[in-house]
Scaffold this motif. Structure first.
Motif, mmCIF file in Angstrom:
data_model
loop_
_atom_site.group_PDB
_atom_site.id
_atom_site.type_symbol
_atom_site.label_atom_id
_atom_site.label_comp_id
_atom_site.label_asym_id
_atom_site.label_seq_id
_atom_site.Cartn_x
_atom_site.Cartn_y
_atom_site.Cartn_z
ATOM 1 N N HIS A 130 9.973 -0.950 -10.372
ATOM 2 C CA HIS A 130 10.696 -0.608 -11.617
ATOM 3 C C HIS A 130 11.514 -2.035 -12.567
ATOM 4 C CE1 HIS A 130 10.986 3.550 -11.499
ATOM 5 N NE2 HIS A 130 11.389 2.969 -10.897
ATOM 6 N N TYR A 131 11.631 -3.287 -11.786
ATOM 7 C CA TYR A 131 11.541 -4.087 -12.145
ATOM 8 C C TYR A 131 10.938 -5.285 -13.106
ATOM 9 C CZ TYR A 131 16.550 -5.197 -10.060
ATOM 10 O OH TYR A 131 17.803 -5.280 -9.317
ATOM 11 N N VAL A 132 9.100 -4.575 -12.020
ATOM 12 C CA VAL A 132 8.164 -5.641 -13.018
ATOM 13 C C VAL A 132 7.697 -4.253 -14.824
ATOM 14 C CG1 VAL A 132 5.467 -5.159 -12.847
ATOM 15 C CG2 VAL A 132 7.072 -6.174 -10.951
ATOM 16 N N TYR A 133 7.960 -3.531 -14.621
ATOM 17 C CA TYR A 133 8.074 -2.573 -15.900
ATOM 18 C C TYR A 133 9.072 -2.821 -16.774
ATOM 19 C CZ TYR A 133 8.893 1.581 -19.335
ATOM 20 O OH TYR A 133 8.969 1.930 -20.576
ATOM 21 N N CYS A 134 10.481 -3.319 -16.326
ATOM 22 C CA CYS A 134 11.821 -4.204 -17.155
ATOM 23 C C CYS A 134 11.055 -5.115 -17.815
ATOM 24 C CB CYS A 134 12.830 -4.274 -16.416
ATOM 25 S SG CYS A 134 13.694 -2.650 -15.597
ATOM 26 N N TYR A 135 10.776 -6.061 -16.740
ATOM 27 C CA TYR A 135 10.222 -7.568 -17.783
ATOM 28 C C TYR A 135 8.481 -7.523 -18.379
ATOM 29 C CZ TYR A 135 6.803 -11.365 -17.513
ATOM 30 O OH TYR A 135 6.133 -12.242 -17.808
ATOM 31 N N LEU A 136 8.065 -6.526 -18.309
ATOM 32 C CA LEU A 136 7.015 -5.882 -18.697
ATOM 33 C C LEU A 136 7.592 -5.715 -20.473
ATOM 34 C CD1 LEU A 136 4.242 -4.476 -16.946
ATOM 35 C CD2 LEU A 136 3.749 -6.305 -17.688
ATOM 36 N N LEU A 163 2.992 1.087 -21.129
ATOM 37 C CA LEU A 163 4.059 -0.672 -19.955
ATOM 38 C C LEU A 163 3.433 0.484 -19.509
ATOM 39 C CD1 LEU A 163 6.010 -1.919 -22.138
ATOM 40 C CD2 LEU A 163 3.775 -2.915 -22.041
ATOM 41 N N THR A 164 3.979 1.875 -18.396
ATOM 42 C CA THR A 164 4.224 2.062 -17.267
ATOM 43 C C THR A 164 2.433 2.263 -16.905
ATOM 44 O OG1 THR A 164 5.708 3.329 -17.557
ATOM 45 C CG2 THR A 164 4.472 4.655 -15.831
ATOM 46 N N SER A 165 1.458 2.562 -18.148
ATOM 47 C CA SER A 165 -0.256 2.615 -17.371
ATOM 48 C C SER A 165 -0.401 0.775 -17.032
ATOM 49 C CB SER A 165 -0.700 2.778 -19.029
ATOM 50 O OG SER A 165 -2.139 3.011 -18.502
ATOM 51 N N MET A 166 -0.222 0.040 -17.564
ATOM 52 C CA MET A 166 -0.170 -1.202 -17.694
ATOM 53 C C MET A 166 0.144 -2.188 -16.094
ATOM 54 S SD MET A 166 0.935 -5.028 -19.481
ATOM 55 C CE MET A 166 -0.357 -4.081 -21.094
ATOM 56 N N LYS A 213 0.371 -1.104 -0.243
ATOM 57 C CA LYS A 213 0.098 0.384 -0.152
ATOM 58 C C LYS A 213 0.343 1.668 0.035
ATOM 59 C CE LYS A 213 -3.932 -2.331 2.121
ATOM 60 N NZ LYS A 213 -4.748 -2.572 3.348
ATOM 61 N N GLN A 214 1.746 0.814 0.651
ATOM 62 C CA GLN A 214 2.945 2.641 0.969
ATOM 63 C C GLN A 214 3.643 2.183 -0.338
ATOM 64 O OE1 GLN A 214 4.300 4.850 3.248
ATOM 65 N NE2 GLN A 214 5.739 5.157 1.404
ATOM 66 N N LEU A 215 3.881 1.345 -1.102
ATOM 67 C CA LEU A 215 4.089 1.115 -2.703
ATOM 68 C C LEU A 215 2.752 1.978 -4.022
ATOM 69 C CD1 LEU A 215 6.441 0.745 -5.251
ATOM 70 C CD2 LEU A 215 5.170 -1.558 -5.160
ATOM 71 N N LEU A 216 2.429 1.572 -3.170
ATOM 72 C CA LEU A 216 1.237 2.299 -4.888
ATOM 73 C C LEU A 216 1.176 3.817 -4.184
ATOM 74 C CD1 LEU A 216 -1.167 1.795 -6.037
ATOM 75 C CD2 LEU A 216 -3.025 2.070 -3.959
ATOM 76 N N HIS A 217 0.954 4.110 -2.643
ATOM 77 C CA HIS A 217 0.983 5.522 -2.741
ATOM 78 C C HIS A 217 2.492 6.269 -3.233
ATOM 79 C CE1 HIS A 217 0.904 9.788 0.102
ATOM 80 N NE2 HIS A 217 2.562 9.472 -0.516
ATOM 81 N N GLU A 218 3.279 6.283 -3.152
ATOM 82 C CA GLU A 218 4.294 6.204 -4.118
ATOM 83 C C GLU A 218 4.755 6.472 -5.055
ATOM 84 O OE1 GLU A 218 7.990 3.907 -2.757
ATOM 85 O OE2 GLU A 218 7.741 4.453 -0.644
ATOM 86 N N VAL A 219 3.910 5.302 -5.972
ATOM 87 C CA VAL A 219 3.425 5.670 -7.684
ATOM 88 C C VAL A 219 2.875 6.694 -8.094
ATOM 89 C CG1 VAL A 219 2.867 3.694 -9.393
ATOM 90 C CG2 VAL A 219 4.310 3.125 -7.916
ATOM 91 N N ASN A 246 10.882 4.924 -15.361
ATOM 92 C CA ASN A 246 10.095 4.018 -15.498
ATOM 93 C C ASN A 246 10.950 3.803 -16.324
ATOM 94 O OD1 ASN A 246 9.296 2.417 -13.529
ATOM 95 N ND2 ASN A 246 7.023 2.270 -15.098
ATOM 96 N N LEU A 247 11.859 4.508 -17.802
ATOM 97 C CA LEU A 247 12.056 4.394 -19.002
ATOM 98 C C LEU A 247 13.486 4.912 -18.552
ATOM 99 C CD1 LEU A 247 10.041 6.420 -21.390
ATOM 100 C CD2 LEU A 247 11.090 4.655 -21.955
ATOM 101 N N LEU A 248 13.431 6.094 -17.206
ATOM 102 C CA LEU A 248 15.402 5.903 -17.104
ATOM 103 C C LEU A 248 16.157 4.624 -16.296
ATOM 104 C CD1 LEU A 248 17.422 8.010 -16.757
ATOM 105 C CD2 LEU A 248 16.455 8.766 -14.263
ATOM 106 N N TYR A 249 15.117 4.212 -15.524
ATOM 107 C CA TYR A 249 15.205 2.979 -14.630
ATOM 108 C C TYR A 249 15.737 2.036 -15.679
ATOM 109 C CZ TYR A 249 15.918 -0.495 -11.452
ATOM 110 O OH TYR A 249 16.104 -1.645 -10.503
#
Length: 334
Positions: free
Chosen positions: A259-265, A228-231, A123-129, A193-196
């Protein structure tokens, strides 16, 4: 009719559940939280059941504790000392309310702590995102500008950017002369995300960029990346990513885990796009929807993990061989 059946089932469950819990407590001498922590191995099943058990508790002190943890995490304060103090308090309160002997149940305490860090860390991560998503890109913000220019230098290290406003931005998949307009939907989260991806997996990102510029199967690298960030954001917001995070992160999920999830996607979408043999970019919506369905099906497995590290850790040569071979096959079919 269906709604009536559901209502009856919920009614019965409301009254039967306490009786079942009481019976199991008497026969096993363990409370429900203990039975879950001892009976389920580390992962989604354990943490999700703990979350459900806490939310359905009828004990006033437990409900207040849950509310405090929810408020802390949803307000972005489940961090550092406040986070540790709150978890320690929650464990102590649970032990007292459930009359658990710490000396004999250290394994429960350790497992329970991990669950709490996972549940409220999510839930904290969702807030930060969400904060990043709602932060608009500003060309007057030096930090934003520096990150954008760094993105260019990482993706095109041998090709200097001539001007801040330039047609060159289309080389890495932006729509026009100024990328700031493309970040409107996802804010600076899209840039982060792109930068990561370009920073932590620079070789992989450059090869994916190369594939995106293919004359037959090309797509707009940056625009697809923001999409993909939106996804990834939607998967996080609707709790679908709980399966992955609870199975792979032994504690509080952090921004880097997102960010790792984003890279996977991104990596997987690049492969999937090529395998679909798109006629042109107009097929993007169809292919994206099909790709997302595949990800959702994967995450329906309670033991699922998005093997981000395993995929991204592939050697560059293996990555190039795999995808370039696929491209050659497609070209031979034309």
């Amino acid at each position: 009719m269906i709604s009536t059946i559901i209502s009856i089932f919920s009614y019965l469950k409301w009254y039967i559940r306490p009786v079942v819990k009481w019976f199991l407590r008497k026969t096993t001498r363990l409370c429900e939280l203990q039975r879950i922590c001892y009976g389920e191995e580390f992962g989604f099943r354990r943490s999700s059941k703990i979350e459900t058990s806490l939310s359905l508790s009828r004990t006033k002190d437990i409900l207040q504790m849950v509310q405090q943890l929810n408020n802390l995490s949803m307000q972005g304060r489940f961090v550092d000392k406040a986070m540790k103090n709150c978890v320690e308090y929650a464990v102590k309160l649970t032990i007292d309310v459930k009359d658990i002997k710490p000396t004999f149940h250290m394994r429960f305490i350790n497992n329970y702590k991990i669950c709490l860090y996972q549940i409220y860390g999510y839930k904290q991560l969702l807030h930060e995102v969400e904060v990043l998503r709602k932060t608009p890109y500003s060309s007057e913000n030096k930090e934003h500008e520096d990150k954008l220019l760094k993105l260019w230098s990482l993706l095109n290290p041998d090709k200097p950017l001539q001007n801040r406003i330039s047609k060159q931005w289309t080389d890495i998949g932006f729509q026009g002369d100024d990328p700031k307009t493309d970040f409107r939907g996802m804010g600076v989260l899209g840039l982060e995300n792109l930068l990561y991806f370009a920073t932590e997996h620079s070789e992989t990102a450059r090869h994916v960029l190369l594939h995106s510029n293919h004359p037959t199967y090309g797509y707009s690298f940056a625009i697809v990346g923001i999409n993909l960030t939106s996804m990834a954001y939607d998967l996080l917001r609707n709790k679908t990513l709980q399966v992955h995070f609870y199975n792979s992160v032994k504690g509080k999920p952090k921004m880097n885990d997102f960010h790792y999830v984003y890279c996977y996607l991104f990596y997987e979408f690049d492969k999937f796009w090529l395998s679909e043999k798109p006629r042109d970019i107009m097929e993007f919506s169809r292919i994206r929807a099909k790709f997302q369905d595949n990800v959702l099906k994967l995450l329906q497995n309670p033991k699922a993990q998005l093997k981000t590290v395993d995929y991204i850790a592939l050697s560059v040569n293996q990555l190039v061989d795999n995808i370039d071979h696929l491209l050659m096959e497609k070209e031979n079919e034309l």
